[in-house]
Design an enzyme around this catalytic site. Structure first.
Site, PDB file in Angstrom:
ATOM      1  N   GLY A 196      38.890  48.375  42.787  1.00  0.00           N
ATOM      2  CA  GLY A 196      39.970  47.537  43.284  1.00  0.00           C
ATOM      3  C   GLY A 196      40.854  47.049  42.166  1.00  0.00           C
ATOM      4  O   GLY A 196      40.364  46.602  41.140  1.00  0.00           O
ATOM      5  N   SER A 197      42.145  47.150  42.342  1.00  0.00           N
ATOM      6  CA  SER A 197      43.092  46.649  41.356  1.00  0.00           C
ATOM      7  C   SER A 197      44.072  45.728  42.055  1.00  0.00           C
ATOM      8  O   SER A 197      44.766  46.124  42.990  1.00  0.00           O
ATOM      9  CB  SER A 197      43.857  47.809  40.705  1.00  0.00           C
ATOM     10  OG  SER A 197      44.979  47.324  40.017  1.00  0.00           O
ATOM     11  N   THR A 198      44.112  44.479  41.618  1.00  0.00           N
ATOM     12  CA  THR A 198      45.034  43.528  42.225  1.00  0.00           C
ATOM     13  C   THR A 198      46.480  43.936  41.962  1.00  0.00           C
ATOM     14  O   THR A 198      47.343  43.793  42.826  1.00  0.00           O
ATOM     15  CB  THR A 198      44.765  42.122  41.670  1.00  0.00           C
ATOM     16  OG1 THR A 198      43.448  41.728  42.082  1.00  0.00           O
ATOM     17  CG2 THR A 198      45.766  41.112  42.207  1.00  0.00           C
ATOM     18  N   VAL A 258      47.719  47.008  41.599  1.00  0.00           N
ATOM     19  CA  VAL A 258      48.054  48.101  42.516  1.00  0.00           C
ATOM     20  C   VAL A 258      48.222  47.570  43.935  1.00  0.00           C
ATOM     21  O   VAL A 258      49.120  47.974  44.673  1.00  0.00           O
ATOM     22  CB  VAL A 258      46.981  49.198  42.467  1.00  0.00           C
ATOM     23  CG1 VAL A 258      47.209  50.235  43.567  1.00  0.00           C
ATOM     24  CG2 VAL A 258      46.985  49.880  41.107  1.00  0.00           C
ATOM     25  N   GLY A 259      47.344  46.625  44.324  1.00  0.00           N
ATOM     26  CA  GLY A 259      47.447  46.034  45.652  1.00  0.00           C
ATOM     27  C   GLY A 259      48.776  45.353  45.882  1.00  0.00           C
ATOM     28  O   GLY A 259      49.371  45.453  46.971  1.00  0.00           O
ATOM     29  N   GLU A 282      41.531  45.609  49.632  1.00  0.00           N
ATOM     30  CA  GLU A 282      40.259  45.150  49.083  1.00  0.00           C
ATOM     31  C   GLU A 282      40.361  45.355  47.577  1.00  0.00           C
ATOM     32  O   GLU A 282      40.309  46.476  47.089  1.00  0.00           O
ATOM     33  CB  GLU A 282      39.104  45.947  49.692  1.00  0.00           C
ATOM     34  CG  GLU A 282      37.729  45.392  49.399  1.00  0.00           C
ATOM     35  CD  GLU A 282      37.130  45.939  48.130  1.00  0.00           C
ATOM     36  OE1 GLU A 282      36.665  47.085  48.118  1.00  0.00           O
ATOM     37  OE2 GLU A 282      37.138  45.208  47.129  1.00  0.00           O
ATOM     38  N   GLN A 300      39.369  52.592  30.041  1.00  0.00           N
ATOM     39  CA  GLN A 300      38.510  51.501  30.494  1.00  0.00           C
ATOM     40  C   GLN A 300      37.465  51.147  29.438  1.00  0.00           C
ATOM     41  O   GLN A 300      37.147  49.974  29.221  1.00  0.00           O
ATOM     42  CB  GLN A 300      37.836  51.891  31.805  1.00  0.00           C
ATOM     43  CG  GLN A 300      37.013  50.785  32.443  1.00  0.00           C
ATOM     44  CD  GLN A 300      37.839  49.553  32.792  1.00  0.00           C
ATOM     45  OE1 GLN A 300      39.044  49.647  32.989  1.00  0.00           O
ATOM     46  NE2 GLN A 300      37.182  48.414  32.847  1.00  0.00           N
ATOM     47  N   GLU A 322      38.924  40.080  34.934  1.00  0.00           N
ATOM     48  CA  GLU A 322      37.996  41.061  35.501  1.00  0.00           C
ATOM     49  C   GLU A 322      37.739  42.138  34.452  1.00  0.00           C
ATOM     50  O   GLU A 322      38.640  42.892  34.088  1.00  0.00           O
ATOM     51  CB  GLU A 322      38.567  41.686  36.770  1.00  0.00           C
ATOM     52  CG  GLU A 322      37.577  42.593  37.462  1.00  0.00           C
ATOM     53  CD  GLU A 322      38.131  43.205  38.739  1.00  0.00           C
ATOM     54  OE1 GLU A 322      37.349  43.455  39.661  1.00  0.00           O
ATOM     55  OE2 GLU A 322      39.354  43.439  38.798  1.00  0.00           O
TER      56      GLU A 322
END
Length: 387
Positions: free
Chosen positions: A155-157, A159-160, A178, A259, A309
């Site tokens: 999940g990437s905020t 990208v969201g 999500e 990463q 994160e």
């Protein structure tokens, strides 16, 4: 498999929960010949219309696996056109009755069962049991096979946010997001301490920490703080690091170099800002993108490792004095995906759960997921619910 029906099974027994014989423990998976690298549209393989490809590498060795066709806007348009055609009246899919669709889903499930060791390669032991036995009704096929077992979470905020912006400009599309998390666990002095150590570490190190529900902030009541840290370090040092294709391995490499570098940079920031590095914190000397399971104690709320994160194998342990303090600090984040409470006091478990601003609160366990219970986040952890 992970946390089916609220429990975590390790895959050694292969217990199916229905009285059927356990599945055999799989042998190490061999890297197979790559046969399909094209874009799959309308039941056919296609090359990219613009000829784009991207390379994919084995993170355990750094060796290039293959090049895969990269879809562009024109390829997506082609896929959307095929999907629209399939949903039109008179199409083969629209003419197919429910039982026939169910048979196709059962066939898919059988194929997943056949190749479960290959599909789960690289995940911790136990995820090999991807497909449990079906119930008698084909109508449960999608839920049972595609929904109940969360094998990995990404999940990437950022990208969201981009997805929501794009959706807002496009006919009010309904979007469920999500996204990420900085998930707190609160360990009270009256808890089963060893259970709390085991569950929070499973939460922190599952899939090398590359999990949006990762238990990255552990608040421990001061009376048991030092003992909790000692046991956590002992547990982290016992984790088996190795070839992700070997089912005995429980800790593999990070997903890619970018990463890997980000995690090490955040670990370095923790040391510079004054957190105590108890164990790990370095890359493995061999080839591949391996980072040792890392435990920090004496972490403060202002530190980067406490706020950002990490998406890596880093467990941050905080000290707290009172219940209200723990709740306020746990909620002091832009995220709100998951959390956990460890206590033997039921009243405390319920009151603290009600006060935590997260979509899921686990009590005396972690990553226990049910198909029958909704899953999703608050604040910057997304909107909408799955399952």
């Amino acid at each position: 498999r992970m946390a089916q029906n609220g429990t975590t099974e390790n895959g050694v027994t292969g217990a199916n929960g229905d009285g059927s014989p356990p599945m055999p423990f799989p042998q190490p998976v061999k890297v197979q010949e790559i046969r399909h690298t094209k874009i799959f549209i309308n039941n056919e393989w296609h090359t990219s219309l613009k000829g784009k490809t991207f390379q994919t590498f084995n993170p355990a060795t750094g060796v290039k696996i293959c090049e895969v066709e990269e879809a562009d806007k024109a390829d997506v348009d082609k896929a959307v056109k095929a999907a629209r055609a399939a949903s039109q009246r008179g199409s083969p899919w629209r003419r197919m009755d429910v039982s026939s669709r169910g048979r196709l889903l059962h066939k898919l499930a059988d194929l997943m069962e056949r190749d479960r060791a290959l599909l789960a390669a690289g995940f911790p032991p136990g995820v090999v049991n991807i497909v449990p036995g079906f119930g008698p009704t084909a109508g449960a096929a999608i839920a049972r096979h595609m929904g109940i077992d969360k094998v990995a979470f990404t999940g990437s905020t950022k990208v969201g946010q981009l997805i929501k912006e794009a959706a807002a400009k496009s006919n009010l599309k309904r979007v469920t997001l999500e996204l990420g998390g900085k998930n707190p666990c609160i360990v009270f002095a009256d808890s089963d301490l060893q259970l709390a150590v085991e569950e929070t570490q499973k939460g922190a190190f599952f899939n090398q920490g590359q999990c949006c529900t990762a238990a990255s902030r552990v608040f421990v009541e001061e009376q048991v703080y030092e003992e909790f840290v000692r046991r956590s370090v002992e547990s982290a040092k016992s984790i088996v690091i190795g070839d992700p294709l070997d089912p005995r391995t429980s800790h593999g490499p990070q997903i890619d170099q970018k990463q890997f570098d980000k995690i090490l940079e955040l670990i370095d920031s923790g040391k510079k800002e004054g957190a105590k590095l108890e164990c790990g914190g370095v890359a493995m000397e061999d080839t591949g993108l391996y980072i040792q399971p890392t435990v920090f104690s004496h972490v403060k709320d202002h530190m980067r490792i406490a706020k950002e994160e990490i998406f890596g194998p880093v467990q941050c342990i905080f000290r707290f004095k009172s219940q209200q303090e723990a709740i306020e600090r746990a909620n002091s984040t832009e995220y709100g995906l998951a959390s956990a409470v460890f206590t033997r006091n039921l009243d405390r478990a319920l009151s603290v759960s009600a006060a935590l601003e997260t979509g899921t609160v686990w009590v005396n366990c972690y990553n226990a997921l049910h198909a029958q219970a909704p899953f999703g986040g608050y604040k910057m952890s997304g909107n909408g619910r799955e399952l």
